[in-house]
Design a protein around this motif. Structure first.
Motif, short mmCIF file in Angstrom:
data_model
loop_
_atom_site.label_atom_id
_atom_site.label_comp_id
_atom_site.label_asym_id
_atom_site.label_seq_id
_atom_site.Cartn_x
_atom_site.Cartn_y
_atom_site.Cartn_z
N VAL A 7 0.83 -1.21 0.00
CA VAL A 7 0.00 0.00 0.00
C VAL A 7 0.87 1.25 0.00
O VAL A 7 1.82 1.38 0.78
CB VAL A 7 -0.96 0.01 1.21
CG1 VAL A 7 -1.51 1.41 1.46
CG2 VAL A 7 -2.10 -0.97 0.98
N TYR A 8 0.52 2.16 -0.89
CA TYR A 8 1.05 3.53 -0.90
C TYR A 8 -0.11 4.47 -0.63
O TYR A 8 -1.22 4.24 -1.13
CB TYR A 8 1.69 3.87 -2.24
CG TYR A 8 3.00 3.17 -2.53
CD1 TYR A 8 4.21 3.84 -2.38
CD2 TYR A 8 3.01 1.84 -2.95
CE1 TYR A 8 5.42 3.19 -2.65
CE2 TYR A 8 4.22 1.19 -3.22
CZ TYR A 8 5.41 1.88 -3.07
OH TYR A 8 6.59 1.24 -3.33
N GLN A 9 0.13 5.52 0.16
CA GLN A 9 -0.90 6.52 0.40
C GLN A 9 -0.27 7.90 0.31
O GLN A 9 0.68 8.21 1.03
CB GLN A 9 -1.52 6.33 1.79
CG GLN A 9 -2.70 7.24 2.07
CD GLN A 9 -3.91 6.86 1.21
OE1 GLN A 9 -4.25 5.69 1.10
NE2 GLN A 9 -4.54 7.84 0.59
N THR A 10 -0.80 8.70 -0.59
CA THR A 10 -0.30 10.07 -0.73
C THR A 10 -1.46 11.05 -0.62
O THR A 10 -2.61 10.74 -0.99
CB THR A 10 0.40 10.28 -2.09
OG1 THR A 10 -0.53 9.99 -3.14
CG2 THR A 10 1.61 9.37 -2.22
N PHE A 11 -1.17 12.23 -0.08
CA PHE A 11 -2.11 13.34 -0.05
C PHE A 11 -1.41 14.52 -0.71
O PHE A 11 -0.52 15.13 -0.13
CB PHE A 11 -2.50 13.68 1.39
CG PHE A 11 -3.20 12.56 2.11
CD1 PHE A 11 -4.44 12.11 1.70
CD2 PHE A 11 -2.61 11.96 3.21
CE1 PHE A 11 -5.09 11.08 2.36
CE2 PHE A 11 -3.25 10.93 3.88
CZ PHE A 11 -4.49 10.49 3.46
N GLY A 12 -1.80 14.80 -1.95
CA GLY A 12 -1.10 15.83 -2.71
C GLY A 12 0.34 15.40 -2.95
O GLY A 12 0.61 14.32 -3.48
N SER A 13 1.29 16.22 -2.51
CA SER A 13 2.71 15.89 -2.69
C SER A 13 3.28 15.12 -1.50
O SER A 13 4.44 14.70 -1.54
CB SER A 13 3.52 17.18 -2.89
OG SER A 13 3.40 18.03 -1.76
N GLY A 56 -2.14 -0.34 -4.18
CA GLY A 56 -2.08 -1.48 -3.28
C GLY A 56 -3.46 -1.93 -2.85
O GLY A 56 -4.48 -1.38 -3.28
N GLU A 57 -3.52 -2.96 -2.00
CA GLU A 57 -4.78 -3.56 -1.58
C GLU A 57 -4.89 -3.59 -0.06
O GLU A 57 -3.91 -3.85 0.63
CB GLU A 57 -4.90 -5.00 -2.09
CG GLU A 57 -5.10 -5.13 -3.59
CD GLU A 57 -5.29 -6.57 -4.00
OE1 GLU A 57 -5.89 -6.81 -5.05
OE2 GLU A 57 -4.80 -7.47 -3.27
#
Length: 253
Positions: A7-13, A56-57
């Motif tokens: 899992v990848y999690q981004t908020f904006g940059s 990701g899951e």
């Protein structure tokens, strides 16, 4: 029961999680450790479906939470309990009304049955006879217990805890930790506990996962993390200062 895969999690940059993978077994208590801002609470939001991963899951009980409709998510959440960091009780409702909230929203139980379950869950968390009190009359530790009673009212398969000992003194923190352990024993639920309270973590964890700047550096039993070859893991587990020169010779108490 829970499987988080790459899992990848981004908020904006901002990248919050980076290639995170974790498996939580049925009936296990997994404690996610890490400093503030490391991404711990983001993981809980992904598990309960409040966030969708950038990639990701997140699989819960065999279902990909990101692919479910809102109706399907609500159905799955009926099998989850969430204990919020600061209890999040409804101030305008009595203790009974708070604990009964999910029962009234999601079931067609009679008032007699709801009353029985409320009393049963309050007894489980050691709060007999306070059904008619308002949250404003409760201590911080009592509010945490009521929040837990509300979370387990629907007999969830999974319980998520967000900093359950935050804001409590050491004695109340120990009480809540023992209560989490007792609840796990009684309900046999799968639990994920997010905390940076190391003492509490070691009391309740079957396994721990150490999250550092969005990535897991170590996953294992508490003693395995204490013996980790990674100095960043050992630093956290031993509570050492971020600056090794902070305590000079003669400065230590």
């Amino acid at each position: 029961m829970i499987s988080i895969r790459h899992v990848y999690q981004t908020f904006g940059s901002r990248q919050i999680l980076k290639d995170v993978s974790l498996t939580v077994k049925d009936g296990e208590t997994m404690v996610i450790l890490g400093a503030s801002g490391s991404g711990k609470s983001t993981l809980l939001k992904l598990i309960i479906g409040l966030l969708k991963p950038t990639s990701g899951e997140v699989m819960v009980n065999g279902k990909d939470m990101a692919r479910l409709s809102e109706a399907e998510l609500n159905h799955e959440r009926r099998h989850m309990g969430f204990v919020f960091q600061y209890s999040a009780l409804f101030d305008s409702m009595t203790v009974k009304e708070n604990v009964a909230f999910g029962l009234r929203m999601h079931t067609k139980m009679s008032e007699e049955e709801i009353d029985r379950i409320v009393k049963e869950k309050l007894h489980l968390v050691g709060l007999d006879g306070i059904e008619n009190l308002m949250p404003s009359s409760l201590s911080g530790g009592m509010k945490k217990r009521v929040s837990l009673a509300r979370a387990i009212a629907l007999e969830p398969e999974i319980i998520l805890y967000d900093e359950p000992t935050a804001g409590l003194d050491p004695i109340r923190s120990t009480d809540i930790s023992l209560l989490i352990k007792h609840t796990q024993k009684v309900l046999h639920a799968t639990s994920v506990v997010v905390t940076h309270d190391l003492k509490s973590a070691e009391m309740i964890a079957d396994r721990m996962a150490f999250l550092y700047k969005g990535s897991f550096l170590a996953i294992g039993k508490p003693e395995e993390l204490r013996q980790s070859p990674d100095p960043r893991v050992r630093q956290f587990m031993e509570g050492l200062p971020s600056d090794p020169d902070f305590l000079k010779e003669g400065d230590a108490p």
